[in-house]
Motif scaffolding. Structure first.
Motif, short mmCIF file in Angstrom:
data_model
loop_
_atom_site.label_atom_id
_atom_site.label_comp_id
_atom_site.label_asym_id
_atom_site.label_seq_id
_atom_site.Cartn_x
_atom_site.Cartn_y
_atom_site.Cartn_z
N LEU A 1 0.83 -1.21 0.00
CA LEU A 1 0.00 0.00 0.00
C LEU A 1 0.87 1.26 0.00
O LEU A 1 0.53 2.24 -0.68
CB LEU A 1 -0.95 0.00 1.20
N ASP A 2 1.97 1.22 0.72
CA ASP A 2 2.89 2.35 0.70
C ASP A 2 3.45 2.57 -0.71
O ASP A 2 3.60 3.71 -1.15
CB ASP A 2 4.04 2.14 1.69
N GLU A 3 3.75 1.47 -1.40
CA GLU A 3 4.26 1.56 -2.77
C GLU A 3 3.22 2.24 -3.67
O GLU A 3 3.57 3.11 -4.48
CB GLU A 3 4.59 0.16 -3.31
N ILE A 4 1.97 1.88 -3.54
CA ILE A 4 0.91 2.49 -4.35
C ILE A 4 0.77 3.97 -4.04
O ILE A 4 0.72 4.82 -4.93
CB ILE A 4 -0.44 1.76 -4.13
N ARG A 5 0.71 4.31 -2.77
CA ARG A 5 0.38 5.69 -2.40
C ARG A 5 1.54 6.67 -2.53
O ARG A 5 1.33 7.87 -2.58
CB ARG A 5 -0.24 5.75 -1.01
N HIS A 6 2.77 6.17 -2.64
CA HIS A 6 3.92 7.07 -2.73
C HIS A 6 4.57 7.10 -4.11
O HIS A 6 5.65 7.66 -4.27
CB HIS A 6 4.97 6.71 -1.66
N ARG A 7 3.91 6.54 -5.10
CA ARG A 7 4.48 6.55 -6.46
C ARG A 7 4.34 7.93 -7.08
O ARG A 7 3.49 8.72 -6.67
CB ARG A 7 3.77 5.52 -7.33
N THR A 8 5.14 8.18 -8.10
CA THR A 8 5.06 9.47 -8.78
C THR A 8 4.02 9.46 -9.89
O THR A 8 3.75 10.50 -10.48
CB THR A 8 6.44 9.85 -9.37
N HIS A 9 3.48 8.29 -10.21
CA HIS A 9 2.37 8.21 -11.16
C HIS A 9 1.34 7.21 -10.60
O HIS A 9 1.69 6.27 -9.90
CB HIS A 9 2.83 7.81 -12.57
N ALA A 10 0.09 7.47 -10.91
CA ALA A 10 -0.98 6.63 -10.38
C ALA A 10 -0.92 5.23 -10.99
O ALA A 10 -0.58 5.07 -12.16
CB ALA A 10 -2.34 7.27 -10.66
#
Length: 182
Positions: free
Chosen positions: A15-24
């Motif tokens: 979940l951290d990987e999803i929410r902290h990416r630079t693109h959705a």
């Protein structure tokens, strides 16, 4: 005793990987939601004494297409450098279209199992159908969004009919609107 499944597995880093990416990562997230919903449905079928093999395959397939979607943008950029950008567009359409089909198939299997589900997990099966329907709709929206962004006639000719077919398949699903509680 309180059991918290999400802190006993590798879910939080994901979940951290999803929410902290630079693109959705809508496709990745949609695929994971579909995989989780199919897993819930598989549990309901198993608890009810039904065969779970195909649902198990769909869980893994949805997880795999989630990864495929996450990698599709990188593929597009690499193909752009090779002058083959349209092949990258195709992957960005084919993966969410496949995702929608997989989510529909899982929902259809669960709908077909409704008469056999035991009372203990009857509502949980319905929750899985609702979530799978939402995942299928989300995947279809991704296909439509990508078609809006890339207006290549060949891409539209190939995936326009897929949008129509998937729209009909999703419309045929029958998730419950309410759970009777009175």
């Amino acid at each position: 005793v309180i059991v918290t499944i999400s802190t006993q597995t590798a879910l939080r880093p994901l979940l951290d990987e999803i929410r902290h990416r630079t693109h959705a990562t809508a496709g990745f997230t949609t695929g994971l939601a579909g995989a989780a919903a199919a897993a819930l449905g598989q549990a309901c079928v198993g608890i009810s004494g039904g065969a779970t093999d195909r649902l198990g395959e769909l869980v893994i397939a949805l997880e795999n297409v989630a990864d495929d979607d996450a990698n599709a943008l990188s593929l597009l950029l690499a193909l752009r450098e090779q002058g083959k950008e349209e092949e990258g567009w195709e992957a960005l359409e084919a993966v969410p279209a496949a995702m929608a089909d997989l989510a529909c198939e899982a929902a259809e299997l669960l709908q077909g199992f409704r008469p056999q589900v035991v009372d203990q997990v009857r509502d949980d099966l319905e929750f899985a159908v609702v979530l799978l329907t939402a995942a299928a709709r989300s995947a279809l929206l991704i296909v439509e969004s990508n078609l809006r962004h890339w207006r290549a006639p060949a891409l539209h000719a190939r995936f326009g009919p897929e949008v129509e077919r998937l729209s009909r398949r999703i419309a045929a699903l029958t998730p419950v609107e309410h759970i009777g509680w009175k």
